[in-house]
Design an enzyme around this catalytic site. Structure first.
Site, PDB file in Angstrom:
ATOM      1  NE  ARG A 266      33.445  -9.325  61.945  1.00 44.09           N
ATOM      2  CZ  ARG A 266      33.213  -8.876  63.173  1.00 44.09           C
ATOM      3  NH1 ARG A 266      32.020  -8.359  63.460  1.00 44.09           N
ATOM      4  NH2 ARG A 266      34.123  -8.957  64.114  1.00 44.09           N
ATOM      5  CD  GLU A 361      26.523 -45.516  53.136  1.00 45.72           C
ATOM      6  OE1 GLU A 361      26.794 -45.871  51.981  1.00 45.72           O
ATOM      7  OE2 GLU A 361      25.406 -45.106  53.489  1.00 45.72           O
ATOM      8  CB  SER A 364      39.178 -41.569  54.441  1.00 43.37           C
ATOM      9  OG  SER A 364      38.192 -40.573  54.366  1.00 43.37           O
TER      10      SER A 364
HETATM   11  C1  LIG Z   1      26.569 -41.793  62.851  1.00 44.82           C
HETATM   12  C2  LIG Z   1      26.876 -43.144  62.309  1.00 44.82           C
HETATM   13  C3  LIG Z   1      25.910 -43.794  61.523  1.00 44.82           C
HETATM   14  C4  LIG Z   1      26.169 -45.074  61.034  1.00 44.82           C
HETATM   15  N1  LIG Z   1      25.185 -45.730  60.327  1.00 44.82           N
HETATM   16  C5  LIG Z   1      25.356 -47.036  60.026  1.00 44.82           C
HETATM   17  C6  LIG Z   1      24.290 -47.806  59.460  1.00 44.82           C
HETATM   18  O1  LIG Z   1      23.197 -47.285  59.190  1.00 44.82           O
HETATM   19  N2  LIG Z   1      24.473 -49.129  59.249  1.00 44.82           N
HETATM   20  C7  LIG Z   1      25.664 -49.746  59.527  1.00 44.82           C
HETATM   21  O2  LIG Z   1      25.762 -50.958  59.302  1.00 44.82           O
HETATM   22  N3  LIG Z   1      26.713 -49.046  60.039  1.00 44.82           N
HETATM   23  C8  LIG Z   1      26.581 -47.712  60.309  1.00 44.82           C
HETATM   24  N4  LIG Z   1      27.617 -47.004  60.854  1.00 44.82           N
HETATM   25  C9  LIG Z   1      28.871 -47.685  61.156  1.00 44.82           C
HETATM   26  C10 LIG Z   1      30.025 -47.251  60.265  1.00 44.82           C
HETATM   27  O3  LIG Z   1      29.847 -47.741  58.956  1.00 44.82           O
HETATM   28  C11 LIG Z   1      31.319 -47.751  60.934  1.00 44.82           C
HETATM   29  O4  LIG Z   1      31.519 -46.929  62.076  1.00 44.82           O
HETATM   30  C12 LIG Z   1      32.504 -47.697  59.988  1.00 44.82           C
HETATM   31  O5  LIG Z   1      32.395 -48.684  59.012  1.00 44.82           O
HETATM   32  C13 LIG Z   1      33.851 -47.884  60.732  1.00 44.82           C
HETATM   33  O6  LIG Z   1      33.797 -48.999  61.579  1.00 44.82           O
HETATM   34  P1  LIG Z   1      34.274 -48.841  63.114  1.00 44.82           P
HETATM   35  O7  LIG Z   1      33.594 -47.665  63.689  1.00 44.82           O
HETATM   36  O8  LIG Z   1      34.102 -50.152  63.782  1.00 44.82           O
HETATM   37  O9  LIG Z   1      35.821 -48.487  63.003  1.00 44.82           O
HETATM   38  P2  LIG Z   1      37.030 -49.546  62.826  1.00 44.82           P
HETATM   39  O10 LIG Z   1      36.752 -50.464  61.725  1.00 44.82           O
HETATM   40  O11 LIG Z   1      37.341 -50.120  64.151  1.00 44.82           O
HETATM   41  O12 LIG Z   1      38.209 -48.569  62.367  1.00 44.82           O
HETATM   42  C14 LIG Z   1      38.988 -47.785  63.299  1.00 44.82           C
HETATM   43  C15 LIG Z   1      40.118 -47.113  62.494  1.00 44.82           C
HETATM   44  O13 LIG Z   1      40.969 -48.121  61.911  1.00 44.82           O
HETATM   45  C16 LIG Z   1      41.064 -47.919  60.508  1.00 44.82           C
HETATM   46  N5  LIG Z   1      41.194 -49.222  59.831  1.00 44.82           N
HETATM   47  C17 LIG Z   1      40.449 -50.335  60.023  1.00 44.82           C
HETATM   48  N6  LIG Z   1      40.869 -51.331  59.212  1.00 44.82           N
HETATM   49  C18 LIG Z   1      41.884 -50.827  58.475  1.00 44.82           C
HETATM   50  C19 LIG Z   1      42.735 -51.345  57.461  1.00 44.82           C
HETATM   51  N7  LIG Z   1      42.603 -52.591  56.989  1.00 44.82           N
HETATM   52  N8  LIG Z   1      43.707 -50.534  56.948  1.00 44.82           N
HETATM   53  C20 LIG Z   1      43.830 -49.248  57.377  1.00 44.82           C
HETATM   54  N9  LIG Z   1      43.060 -48.692  58.329  1.00 44.82           N
HETATM   55  C21 LIG Z   1      42.097 -49.475  58.875  1.00 44.82           C
HETATM   56  C22 LIG Z   1      39.767 -47.198  60.125  1.00 44.82           C
HETATM   57  O14 LIG Z   1      39.917 -46.482  58.890  1.00 44.82           O
HETATM   58  C23 LIG Z   1      39.596 -46.273  61.323  1.00 44.82           C
HETATM   59  O15 LIG Z   1      40.392 -45.126  61.169  1.00 44.82           O
HETATM   60  C24 LIG Z   1      27.405 -45.696  61.298  1.00 44.82           C
HETATM   61  C25 LIG Z   1      28.380 -45.016  62.054  1.00 44.82           C
HETATM   62  C26 LIG Z   1      28.128 -43.770  62.551  1.00 44.82           C
HETATM   63  C27 LIG Z   1      29.186 -43.085  63.388  1.00 44.82           C
END
Ligand SMILES: Cc1cc2nc3c(=O)[nH]c(=O)nc-3n(C[C@H](O)[C@H](O)[C@H](O)COP(=O)(O)OP(=O)(O)OC[C@H]3O[C@@H](n4cnc5c(N)ncnc54)[C@H](O)[C@@H]3O)c2cc1C
Length: 381
Positions: A266, A361, A364
């Site tokens: 580019r 998994e 952060s």
């Molecule tokens: C595309 C995709 C594929 C996935 N694949 C799998 C899979 O194959 N098997 C499986 O079992 N799961 C799977 N997951 C689930 C994934 O592991 C969860 O989404 C993840 O662990 C976060 O859980 P949650 O979405 O309920 O968020 P929550 O736990 O509700 O968290 C919401 C926010 O609060 C923060 N938070 C929560 N607790 C605390 C704390 N104690 N201190 C500070 N901050 C906190 C989190 O960091 C986040 O920012 C998948 C998710 C996605 C989006």
């Protein structure tokens, strides 16, 4: 660090495979919201679904560094394909190899390693993500069987898988102490699956919600001791985070490749944009992220291969590499200017695919809690 001849060869094999079988189709799979299912058998035929699984169970052996190299190459091509391997092999087959009975190993590992069967990992529920120890799916003992009721959310490979490594509450103890693990064939009556559409990234991947309504499995479907299911899950995730980190290195490397190629072609202000120092800064930032993420990830593989503790290093690699992949993809998009914002160029998809890496998994925030707890010795939960 220097790679052995075998490691170099397996990396070349994975790179050639990815260039030939993945890269040409990745935009099409993204738009169609499904990768071509034939990819599973192809991955199996090359031994990529059985890396590190002992040969006596149908695996292709290999060390964890070889596994990381393959995972990085697949992630460089398409994270949706990389995820198939990370989950079916990294979370399910390796867990069966580590915790399963001889019967369970012989029943599942040869099929999982060849790609005749696919695995998925059922921990997250609609109401429990980061706080996985509070899961509510129940397994009630009835004679020589367990009956499972509950639901699982966001399960990668969910609609494609033949077996789910599923975590359910078998006792009344609070938190993770009452959790056990099961290997549940997905064609068991009472288990239904619904694909989740509309994801920001990983659109080619089959992500699903699973509902269990009176799912009856023999007591022999339990994997690991009763009440130790959470340990099974955490041991799987400790290695799984290395695999996610390797996939992120692949994304960051793809971002670097795309940025370099575009910056050389580019022209603005009468010369290729690679000549502008602020573009070089973007490229330097991506390059540092690639190198740092890769070295942190290789360190985990090296520790595992030498039988050393690795869980905190795995969280460290996953935390850094996932944030780095997001930064690298965003910087690559910036290098592309407006063209980065359309799907003719790869940067936008890399950014969308990278974004989930800081979430699954263990987010952060959860990785920081794990690292902080390990370093201070003080529980943060
Ligand atoms: C595309 C995709 C594929 C996935 N694949 C799998 C899979 O194959 N098997 C499986 O079992 N799961 C799977 N997951 C689930 C994934 O592991 C969860 O989404 C993840 O662990 C976060 O859980 P949650 O979405 O309920 O968020 P929550 O736990 O509700 O968290 C919401 C926010 O609060 C923060 N938070 C929560 N607790 C605390 C704390 N104690 N201190 C500070 N901050 C906190 C989190 O960091 C986040 O920012 C998948 C998710 C996605 C989006």
């Amino acid at each position: 660090m220097e790679l052995s001849e075998e490691q170099t060869a397996v990396r070349r094999l994975a790179r050639d495979f990815t260039e030939r079988e993945v890269v040409p189709y990745t935009a099409e799979w993204d738009r169609a919201e499904s990768v071509d299912r034939a990819i599973v058998k192809k991955l199996g035929a090359l031994g990529f679904l059985g890396l590190t699984v002992p040969e006596e169970y149908g695996g292709s052996g290999g060390d964890h560094l070889a596994y990381v190299l393959v995972t990085e190459e697949l992630g460089r091509g398409d994270s949706a394909v990389r995820g198939i391997v990370s989950v079916s092999l990294g979370l399910v087959a390796k867990t069966i190899a580590a915790w399963g009975t001889e019967d369970q190993k012989h029943a599942w590992l040869p099929r999982l390693c060849s790609g005749d069967a696919l695995g998925c990992f059922g921990l997250t529920e609609p109401g429990t993500g980061s706080d996985a120890g509070s899961l509510t799916t129940r397994a009630v003992r009835e004679g020589d069987a367990y009956v499972l009721d509950g639901s699982k959310m966001f399960i990668t490979n969910g609609t494609w898988a033949d077996v789910v490594l599923l975590f359910a509450r078998t006792g009344d103890e609070p938190g993770h102490r009452g959790v056990s693990a099961f290997l549940v064939p997905t064609d068991t009556p009472g288990l239904t699956r619904r694909e989740i559409h509309g994801k920001l990234g990983l659109r080619g991947q089959a992500t699903a919600e699973l509902v269990l309504d009176g799912v009856r499995v023999p007591a022999s479907a339990m994997i690991g001791p009763e009440g130790k299911g959470f340990s099974v899950a955490m041991s799987a995730l400790a290695k799984g985070r290395m695999s996610v980190a390797a996939g992120c290195v692949g994304i960051a490397q793809a971002a670097l490749d795309a940025a370099l190629s575009y910056a050389a072609r580019r022209e603005q202000f009468g010369k290729p944009i690679a000549h502008h120092q602020l573009v070089q800064e973007l490229i330097a930032d991506i390059s540092v992220d690639v190198d740092a993420a890769r070295l942190l990830t290789w360190r985990v593989a090296d520790l595992i291969d030498r039988g050393q503790p690795f869980a905190t290093e795995s969280s460290t690699a996953k935390l850094f590499a996932s944030e780095a992949a997001v930064r690298a993809a965003s910087n690559a998009l910036q290098v592309h200017g407006g063209y980065g914002y359309i799907d003719e160029y790869p940067a936008g998809k890399l950014l969308r695919d990278a974004r989930v890496m800081t979430l699954y998994e263990g987010t952060s925030q959860i990785q920081k809690l794990l690292i902080g707890r390990a370093r201070t010795g003080v529980s943060a939960f």
